[in-house]
Each structure stands twice: as structure tokens, then as C-alpha cells.
Scaffold this active site. Structure first.
Site, PDB file in Angstrom:
ATOM      1  CB  THR A   1      47.093  43.801  54.732  1.00 55.75           C
ATOM      2  OG1 THR A   1      47.754  44.642  54.032  1.00 55.75           O
ATOM      3  CG2 THR A   1      45.657  44.166  53.838  1.00 55.75           C
TER       4      THR A   1
ATOM      5  NE  ARG B   1      54.496  46.655  47.412  1.00 53.63           N
ATOM      6  CZ  ARG B   1      53.555  46.717  48.095  1.00 53.63           C
ATOM      7  NH1 ARG B   1      52.763  46.839  48.715  1.00 53.63           N
ATOM      8  NH2 ARG B   1      53.797  45.274  49.054  1.00 53.63           N
ATOM      9  CB  VAL B   2      50.020  47.858  42.549  1.00 54.57           C
ATOM     10  CG1 VAL B   2      48.990  47.527  42.264  1.00 54.57           C
ATOM     11  CG2 VAL B   2      50.089  48.906  41.692  1.00 54.57           C
ATOM     12  N   GLY B   3      50.612  47.111  45.704  1.00 61.69           N
ATOM     13  CA  GLY B   3      50.645  45.333  46.733  1.00 61.69           C
ATOM     14  C   GLY B   3      49.468  44.235  45.954  1.00 61.69           C
ATOM     15  CG  ASP B   4      48.879  41.430  48.732  1.00 57.33           C
ATOM     16  OD1 ASP B   4      48.748  42.803  49.478  1.00 57.33           O
ATOM     17  OD2 ASP B   4      47.942  40.420  49.567  1.00 57.33           O
TER      18      ASP B   4
ATOM     19  CB  THR C   1      47.129  39.758  55.693  1.00 58.69           C
ATOM     20  OG1 THR C   1      48.143  40.995  56.417  1.00 58.69           O
ATOM     21  CG2 THR C   1      47.243  38.995  56.862  1.00 58.69           C
ATOM     22  N   GLY C   2      49.829  40.449  54.602  1.00 65.58           N
ATOM     23  CA  GLY C   2      51.333  39.499  54.867  1.00 65.58           C
ATOM     24  C   GLY C   2      52.192  40.485  52.957  1.00 65.58           C
TER      25      GLY C   2
ATOM     26  N   GLY D   1      52.853  41.640  49.737  1.00 69.11           N
ATOM     27  CA  GLY D   1      51.612  41.227  48.835  1.00 69.11           C
ATOM     28  C   GLY D   1      53.245  40.900  47.519  1.00 69.11           C
TER      29      GLY D   1
HETATM   30  N1  GLY Z   1      49.622  43.206  51.564  1.00 69.87           N
HETATM   31  C1  GLY Z   1      50.517  44.454  51.941  1.00 69.87           C
HETATM   32  C2  GLY Z   1      50.689  45.001  50.724  1.00 69.87           C
HETATM   33  O1  GLY Z   1      52.009  44.037  50.420  1.00 69.87           O
HETATM   34  O2  GLY Z   1      50.537  46.010  50.249  1.00 69.87           O
END
Ligand code: GLY
Length: 195
Positions: free
Chosen positions: A57, A85-88, A108-109, A111
Site C-alpha cells: 500500500t 477479502r476486501v481491504g481498507d 497503510t498496514g 486493512g
Molecule cells: N492496507 C492494505 C490492505 O490491508 O489491504
């Protein structure tokens, strides 16, 4: 957003729209990534290792001479995730939020933890209420830590920018850094962290 009445498209419909708009479907899997994934499959542990980045990210906040703010967040998401899976990063307010009247923030990190606190929206709302970008970043990271007793096991970092061009950053763990580029300087800054 400019070509449809919608803000977000997902799944088969998003693919069909992208192909309709002339984008080409490509396989982005490299040989190295495939090798790393096969090694991960030997244990199949869904567990991030702090500061061993298993996502890519990148967040960006920019302000121009008129004080107009823009932000971007790009990622392929967490590696070795479950299908679906959907991230942030694609969720406005979680991985990225910009309100041109106030400022912007990007995370970042891990999600999942960012989504639970809607962290970038939280940081921008705190700036709206008068917090500096640095204070807003600390409030957002504190919220994530309050919500998850396992905060020592994952990393989240956040940067923020306000209308005056002031910046801030904060992370759970050390070694989160970011670049600050102005007409005068281009420097890499080590962020403060909670631990
Ligand atoms: N921050 C990226 C994710 O967790 O997908």
C-alpha cells in the site's frame, strides 16, 4: 465516478465495466510472487509479521499553491488473503479520505484494523474539529489500539495533511517512514510511534 452514477463498482460488474471502457485484462503475477506464495502455502498462516511488509500500500497526499488537496491510495492488498477479502484501501474513509475544506489522511498496514476504526475519516474529522495533523494521526492510531487488544501483533501507519500544508504521521510500531517533498526539500521522515 465521472462515467457512471456510482461511486464504487466491484466483482464481475467492475470487470465488465473496465473491459467496456477499453482496459485490458492482465495477469500481474510475477515468478517471484508465485514462488513466495507457494512457500507460504506450506504453512498457510493468516498472520502478518510486523514490518515484514506483506502488502504494498502506498498513500499520497498533495497540496497545491491554491491550497487544493488531493490524495491517492494504491495497493494490491494484503498478500495471502482469503478469496473475496476486501481491504481498507478502496474504502473511502478507511484507507483514504480527503475533504478539500479540511485536509486529507491515508493509512497503510493491516486493512482490517483500519476499516474497524474508519481511520482516515476519523483523522480528517479531528482536524475539522481543530486538531493538528500530528494530533489527528495520534488519535486515529490510539482508536485502533483501543479497539484491538492484539495491536502489538500488527502494524498500521497514517499520514495527514491540512489546508495550511501542515503534516503529521503516527504508527503503532516504529520503522514507519514517509517522504515529504516540497519546492525546498525532499526528505524521508521517520514517524513517531506508540510502541
Ligand atoms: N492496507 C492494505 C490492505 O490491508 O489491504
Amino acid at each position: 465516478m465521472e462515467d457512471t452514477p456510482h461511486v464504487m463498482m466491484a466483482g464481475e460488474g467492475a470487470l465488465a465495466l473496465a473491459l467496456d471502457m477499453g482496459m485490458e485484462k492482465e495477469n500481474l503475477l510475477t515468478e517471484d510472487s508465485e514462488k513466495a506464495w507457494k512457500k507460504w502455502l506450506e504453512k498457510s498462516q493468516y498472520k502478518p509479521i510486523i514490518n515484514i511488509e506483506n502488502h504494498d500500500t502506498i498513500g499520497l497526499l498533495a497540496i497545491d499553491d491554491n491550497g487544493d488537496i488531493a490524495g491517492a491510495c494504491t495497493t494490491s492488498g494484503l498478500a495471502y488473503k482469503m478469496n473475496g477479502r476486501v481491504g481498507d484501501s478502496p474504502i473511502i474513509g478507511s484507507g483514504l479520505y480527503v475533504d478539500n475544506a479540511v485536509g486529507g489522511a491515508v493509512c497503510t498496514g493491516l486493512g482490517e484494523e483500519v476499516i474497524k476504526s474508519v481511520a482516515s475519516f476519523l483523522a480528517v474529522e479531528k482536524m475539522r474539529d481543530g486538531a493538528s495533523p500530528q494530533e489527528a494521526c495520534q488519535i486515529a492510531i490510539d482508536r485502533i489500539m483501543e479497539k484491538s487488544p492484539h495491536y502489538k501483533d500488527f502494524q498500521v501507519g497514517i499520514i495527514a495533511l491540512n489546508k495550511s500544508g501542515e503534516i503529521g504521521s503516527y504508527a503503532i510500531h516504529p520503522y514507519f517512514n514517509y517522504a515529504h517533498h516540497t519546492v525546498q526539500e525532499n526528505v524521508l521522515i521517520d514517524s513517531k510511534s506508540a510502541l
